[in-house]
Every structure is written in C-alpha cells, then in structure tokens.
Design an enzyme around this catalytic site. Structure first.
Site, PDB file in Angstrom:
ATOM      1  N   ASP A 103       9.177  60.340 -50.228  1.00  0.00           N
ATOM      2  CA  ASP A 103      10.513  60.682 -49.757  1.00  0.00           C
ATOM      3  C   ASP A 103      10.928  61.986 -50.432  1.00  0.00           C
ATOM      4  O   ASP A 103      10.822  62.110 -51.651  1.00  0.00           O
ATOM      5  CB  ASP A 103      11.483  59.561 -50.175  1.00  0.00           C
ATOM      6  CG  ASP A 103      12.448  59.191 -49.082  1.00  0.00           C
ATOM      7  OD1 ASP A 103      13.156  60.096 -48.613  1.00  0.00           O
ATOM      8  OD2 ASP A 103      12.494  58.005 -48.706  1.00  0.00           O
ATOM      9  N   ASP A 205      14.762  63.292 -46.209  1.00  0.00           N
ATOM     10  CA  ASP A 205      16.039  62.600 -46.143  1.00  0.00           C
ATOM     11  C   ASP A 205      17.100  63.467 -45.453  1.00  0.00           C
ATOM     12  O   ASP A 205      17.157  64.676 -45.673  1.00  0.00           O
ATOM     13  CB  ASP A 205      16.477  62.300 -47.589  1.00  0.00           C
ATOM     14  CG  ASP A 205      17.629  61.331 -47.671  1.00  0.00           C
ATOM     15  OD1 ASP A 205      17.441  60.164 -47.304  1.00  0.00           O
ATOM     16  OD2 ASP A 205      18.725  61.734 -48.127  1.00  0.00           O
ATOM     17  N   GLU A 268      14.383  62.546 -41.210  1.00  0.00           N
ATOM     18  CA  GLU A 268      15.393  61.515 -40.939  1.00  0.00           C
ATOM     19  C   GLU A 268      16.575  62.189 -40.246  1.00  0.00           C
ATOM     20  O   GLU A 268      17.259  63.024 -40.843  1.00  0.00           O
ATOM     21  CB  GLU A 268      15.876  60.858 -42.236  1.00  0.00           C
ATOM     22  CG  GLU A 268      16.802  59.685 -41.922  1.00  0.00           C
ATOM     23  CD  GLU A 268      17.840  59.371 -42.989  1.00  0.00           C
ATOM     24  OE1 GLU A 268      18.380  58.259 -42.960  1.00  0.00           O
ATOM     25  OE2 GLU A 268      18.120  60.237 -43.839  1.00  0.00           O
ATOM     26  N   HIS A 329      15.505  50.833 -44.408  1.00  0.00           N
ATOM     27  CA  HIS A 329      16.291  50.342 -45.551  1.00  0.00           C
ATOM     28  C   HIS A 329      17.787  50.602 -45.407  1.00  0.00           C
ATOM     29  O   HIS A 329      18.558  50.225 -46.290  1.00  0.00           O
ATOM     30  CB  HIS A 329      15.755  50.985 -46.833  1.00  0.00           C
ATOM     31  CG  HIS A 329      15.971  52.465 -46.847  1.00  0.00           C
ATOM     32  ND1 HIS A 329      15.302  53.323 -45.997  1.00  0.00           N
ATOM     33  CD2 HIS A 329      16.800  53.244 -47.566  1.00  0.00           C
ATOM     34  CE1 HIS A 329      15.720  54.555 -46.198  1.00  0.00           C
ATOM     35  NE2 HIS A 329      16.627  54.543 -47.148  1.00  0.00           N
ATOM     36  N   ASP A 330      18.201  51.284 -44.355  1.00  0.00           N
ATOM     37  CA  ASP A 330      19.632  51.554 -44.145  1.00  0.00           C
ATOM     38  C   ASP A 330      20.222  50.710 -43.023  1.00  0.00           C
ATOM     39  O   ASP A 330      21.424  50.807 -42.747  1.00  0.00           O
ATOM     40  CB  ASP A 330      19.838  53.033 -43.768  1.00  0.00           C
ATOM     41  CG  ASP A 330      19.478  53.971 -44.902  1.00  0.00           C
ATOM     42  OD1 ASP A 330      19.686  53.589 -46.072  1.00  0.00           O
ATOM     43  OD2 ASP A 330      18.983  55.072 -44.613  1.00  0.00           O
TER      44      ASP A 330
HETATM   45  C1  NOJ Z   1      19.495  58.509 -46.261  1.00  0.00           C
HETATM   46  C2  NOJ Z   1      18.814  57.397 -46.976  1.00  0.00           C
HETATM   47  O1  NOJ Z   1      17.948  56.750 -46.080  1.00  0.00           O
HETATM   48  C3  NOJ Z   1      19.884  56.490 -47.515  1.00  0.00           C
HETATM   49  O2  NOJ Z   1      19.349  55.320 -48.053  1.00  0.00           O
HETATM   50  C4  NOJ Z   1      20.691  57.238 -48.526  1.00  0.00           C
HETATM   51  O3  NOJ Z   1      21.755  56.442 -48.985  1.00  0.00           O
HETATM   52  C5  NOJ Z   1      21.243  58.523 -47.916  1.00  0.00           C
HETATM   53  N1  NOJ Z   1      20.241  59.262 -47.222  1.00  0.00           N
HETATM   54  C6  NOJ Z   1      21.793  59.425 -48.987  1.00  0.00           C
HETATM   55  O4  NOJ Z   1      20.722  59.950 -49.722  1.00  0.00           O
END
Ligand code: NOJ
Length: 537
Positions: A103, A205, A268, A329-330
């Site tokens: 990442d 990210d 992302e 994970h989000d």
């Molecule tokens: C995206 C990530 O997937 C997430 O988990 C994170 O909280 C935010 N970016 C901020 O870095």
C-alpha cells in the site's frame, strides 16, 4: 468486446488477494496480526490459487487510522515485525511464484512524520510548503468549507504558527502538498526503495484526492444529501478531489514503475465510471488498474448489474484492462450486503467477469461483518460519527482459521473480537466440505486458471431479466456461458435467436455438474452455473 490482445501480463491473468495485516495471523501472541503470521499462511494462499497479495500498510504509524497514517514510509511497524521479516516475506511470496503489492499512501502522512514535524515547526521551515498551510479568514474561520471524510472541517488550526493545515481525513493525517516538486521526488524515492527490494507494485491510496484546486474555492452543497449520510457528503468535493493535475502525478508514478520490469499500480478511486476511466491515462500511461468498485456500490439486482457491466466494458479505453472487487477493508463484506446464498453468486461473478479480480481476505469462507459492541469500537470513522453506524471494524475482524482458541488467529486476546460461531465457520472446516464457500472459491479460481476463456477471453453479454444475469466468456472456439440467478426464487433462462447446448462444469449446487443444458432451462433460487458450450451452438 475489445480487440484481442495476444500477450497478457501477470497482473491481467492473476487473481489478487487483499490482506489486512492486523487481522490475518498473529505469530507473537500480542493479538495483532504480523508479517511472520502472513508467511505462515502463504501455503494456504498458494493452495487457494492466489497469484498476487496486496497488504494494507505495515509501516511505522501512530495507528490513528490503523496504519493509513504513516510516520516512516521505508520502515516496518514493530507490531508487524522488522525489515528482516519483510525481506523474508517477499522472498517466500516469490518462492511460491506469487507477487507482493504494498500500500502506498502518498496523499497524506501521519502528523508524527518527521516531514510534518519540521513543516509545523515554523513558517519559514524548508518543509513548510510540503503540506497545505493557509491563513484563517479575517474572522478566524478556516480558509474554505472543505470537509474531512472522517467528519468535521478539513482544516486544523495550528496555534504555534497561526495557520490552518488541510487534512482530507483525520487531523492526524495532514495532506501533502503535491504542488511542491520536492514532494514528488520524496515519494518517488519511497517507491524506488520498495521496488529496488523487489516489490511488484503498489495499491495507491485515495489517488483521486492527491491535488486540490489551486484557488481553494468552496465546494458546492450536495442536493442529494440526507441526514443518515456521513457529514462529508454534505458537499460535492469538486474542488478538493479529482483535479486535472492529478493525472500528471499518476503519469510520473507510472514512469517510476516503468523504469523497472513488469511492476504495476492499482489506484484506489471512488468516482463515477467516466471519471474513473481517465485514471488509465490518456495514452494508457496512468494506473494499470484503477480499482473498479461498481460491485460494492450498486444495488444487487440483475438488470442493474448487467447494465453497469456493459457501461464499464464500453467505457474502457483501448488497452485498458478491467478489474472487479466485492469487498475491502473500508466497506461492508459482500456476505453482509447480499446474504450468504447470494455471496456464492457474487463469487462466481467476481471470478468469471473479464478483468483482474481482487478477493478480500475472509470473503472466501463467507466471513460476515462481526458486530462490535459500542465500547469496543476502534475505527476513527465509527468513533467520530457514532450515530451513523459507519465503523469499518466489523469488516476487519480476525481471519477465522480453525476450531481452536481465537480461531487459530492468536493465542492472545485479538485486537477485534471474533464472532461466536467461528468454531463452525472457518478455513479448516470448509477445506473438507465439498459444498463450502471455500471449496467454491478454490474451484472457481482453478477454473479461471485453466480456462483461457475465463482468464483473458472476451465478455459477451447474453441476457438479463429481473432475476437472471447471463454472459459468455469466449476465447477463440472456447465458449463458457455463465448463468446466475440473483434472486432467491427459481427462475427460467431462455435464449432467443440462438441455439445453445452445453455441459455444466461448475455450479453452486455441484450435483448439477455434468448435466446437459439446452436453450430453455430452469435455475433454483440463488443458483449459478458455468456451462461449457458445444462448438457450433
Ligand atoms: C483509504 C483507505 O482505504 C482507508 O482505510 C483510509 O482510512 C483512508 N484512505 C485514509 O487514508
């Protein structure tokens, strides 16, 4: 359908797997997963048929956002191990013929990163301009109305230097100023550090957040905002995200990768399809795979999904390779969004669509979001907006390996609780069950590896109605028909204007395999089948 490409690269043919390292396997009994734990589970991933592993951040971090607040881009957090453990992980991944994706979080650092500590130390510090500092408005309020994704204003006041700094996420995650060329060089050095070690690529990210409007104009209100939504949704982030200049940065990152052999990046990006496509780069010189989150966000409805697949396929630029995702994970896990029976259909969809699939750890055993009692919530998004049920903890719980203490994840109390039923829902139980989700996933992955049609073949939409979604994957003479019932009720499948005959080679109910199907047949509720079509039909 796209023009035929003859040679495919590893990241086009492979099946990707996301590991949230805190939750995969603990090896030192502290209740948190680590790198040695991942090493221990590599044979499992190989057995499953995984080709590339992406691990969420493992770098030194105060963990305000569980590792997405990085204090040192080229170190390893002691919770996860040390650099020797990392080197061994990389070696062991490669020894099994797999790839390792890290990442990369270029949008922001931790507020404890030495760069930020310098930057905030005084207005004339050489690193002052590495972050986004602005004066207050005459009345003392923030420079504009930009909001933080995690709630509240995106601006934090600094008493010492009497200016605000911008943070798109937590105040502990100050945004880097990508209008400063020194930031570019520093981040590309970070990339080279890992690439020199042999890392195969990055998941970048919040790629679409990296640059903001140069004039810092206010974001307009969102007319579709409703009170149950996160406060960030009150405004449309037209001036704080997805600025044209971001593509120059992505192109530069790509150039760094291209100076090595066959490395790649996944971006992302949560944007509508037409905007997402721009991240491939105007000359295919952008992200190799801008993450396609369609299946995370659209209603679970066959007509809808069929039309979104068609729009996505149609919008891809020449040479742009598709990709698909069901969970991360989000987001809530797929099983918690569509139920267990439909999660099996989703698995078939993910692994038979054209484009690189990424499996989120635990989805392969049908892990569900685990209810976390209010006093155990850890995720800042959940803690900051407690009434909106936005905590991401439920989808980040420890991997359920076996019927043993803490599911074999750890000897110590896990950092997030396991569900009470882990003793019956785990890898070990499912490995021996021909009807389990894990067996289905493994068989689908094997089939995808064996059948060029599934792996790299064309996508040909066939049919959809209110219940059924059907498409063909085709590679020269090889044609596989995928028919999925996206409802719980039985349904019919009938093709008009074509004759069809074939044999079921994989099915949610394996009893159906080996059966012949013709033009008109029925499917059970939640049933999905893959049919090898006879030549000439
Ligand atoms: C995206 C990530 O997937 C997430 O988990 C994170 O909280 C935010 N970016 C901020 O870095």
């Amino acid at each position: 359908m796209k023009e035929e490409q003859t040679k495919h690269l590893w990241w086009q043919e492979g099946v990707f797997y996301q590991i949230y390292p805190r939750s995969y396997q603990d090896s030192n009994s502290d209740g948190v997963g680590d790198l040695r734990g991942i090493i221990k589970r590599l044979d499992y991933l190989k057995w499953l048929g995984i080709n590339a592993v992406w691990i969420s951040p493992i770098y030194p971090s105060p963990m305000a956002d569980y590792g997405y607040d990085i204090a040192d881009y080229t170190g390893i957090h002691p919770l996860f191990g040390n650099m020797d453990d990392f080197d061994e992980l990389l070696k062991e991944v490669h020894a099994r013929g797999m790839k390792l994706i890290l990442d990369l979080v270029p949008n922001h650092t931790s507020d404890q990163h030495p760069w930020f500590l310098e930057s905030k130390s005084s207005k004339d510090n050489p690193k002052r301009d590495w972050y986004i500092w602005k004066d207050a408005k005459p009345d003392g309020s923030p420079p504009n109305n930009w909001l933080s994704v995690f709630g509240g204003s995106g601006w934090e006041w600094d008493e010492t230097t009497q200016q605000y700094y911008f943070h798109a996420f937590l105040k502990e995650q100050p945004d880097l100023n990508w209008r400063n060329p020194e930031v570019h060089e520093a981040m590309y050095d970070v990339m080279r550090y890992w690439l020199d070690k042999g890392v195969d690529g990055f998941r970048v990210d919040v790629m679409w957040h990296m640059v903001q409007d140069e004039q810092f104009r206010d974001n307009p209100p969102n007319p579709n905002y409703e009170p149950h939504m996160a406060t960030y949704e009150q405004l449309m982030p037209v001036f704080s995200t997805d600025q044209p200049e971001v593509h120059d940065i992505v192109r530069e990152m790509r150039r760094v990768l291209d100076s090595y052999d066959e490395r790649m990046m996944i971006g992302e990006i949560y944007l509508p399809i037409h905007k997402l496509m721009t991240y491939y780069g105007s000359e295919n010189d952008g992200a190799h795979l801008p993450f396609n989150f369609l299946l995370l966000s659209i209603p679970w409805n066959s007509e809808h999904i069929a039309s979104e697949i068609a729009i996505y396929e149609g919008a891809l630029p020449d040479g742009g390779w598709p990709n698909w995702v069901l969970s991360n994970h989000d987001q809530p896990r797929i099983t918690s969004r569509v139920g267990e029976a439909q999660a099996r259909i989703a698995a078939i969809l993910l692994l038979t669509l054209r484009g690189t699939p990424t499996i989120y750890y635990g989805d392969e055993i049908g892990m569900r979001d685990v209810p976390i009692p209010p006093d155990e919530v850890q995720d800042p998004q959940g803690l900051n907006m407690p009434d909106l049920n936005l905590s991401r903890d439920p989808a980040r719980t420890p991997m359920q390996w076996e019927d043993a203490t803490n599911a074999g994840f750890s000897d110590a109390k896990p950092w997030l609780r396991l569900p009470e039923y882990y003793r019956r829902k785990n890898v070990k139980v499912q490995q021996n069950d021909p009807y389990s989700m894990l067996t289905l996933y493994r068989r689908l992955i094997q089939l995808r590896h064996e059948e060029k049609a599934l792996n790299v073949g064309d996508y040909v939409p066939v049919y959809s109605d209110k219940q059924v979604l059907a498409f063909i994957r085709q590679y020269h003479e090889q044609r596989l028909l995928v028919v999925l019932n996206l409802t719980h009720r039985p349904s019919y499948f009938r093709v008009k204007n074509m004759t069809l005959k074939g044999t079921v080679i994989l099915a949610t109910a394996p009893e159906r395999e080996g059966n012949t199907v013709e033009d008109y047949f029925s499917l059970g509720g939640d049933e999905g089948i893959i049919v090898r079509l006879e030549e000439g039909t």
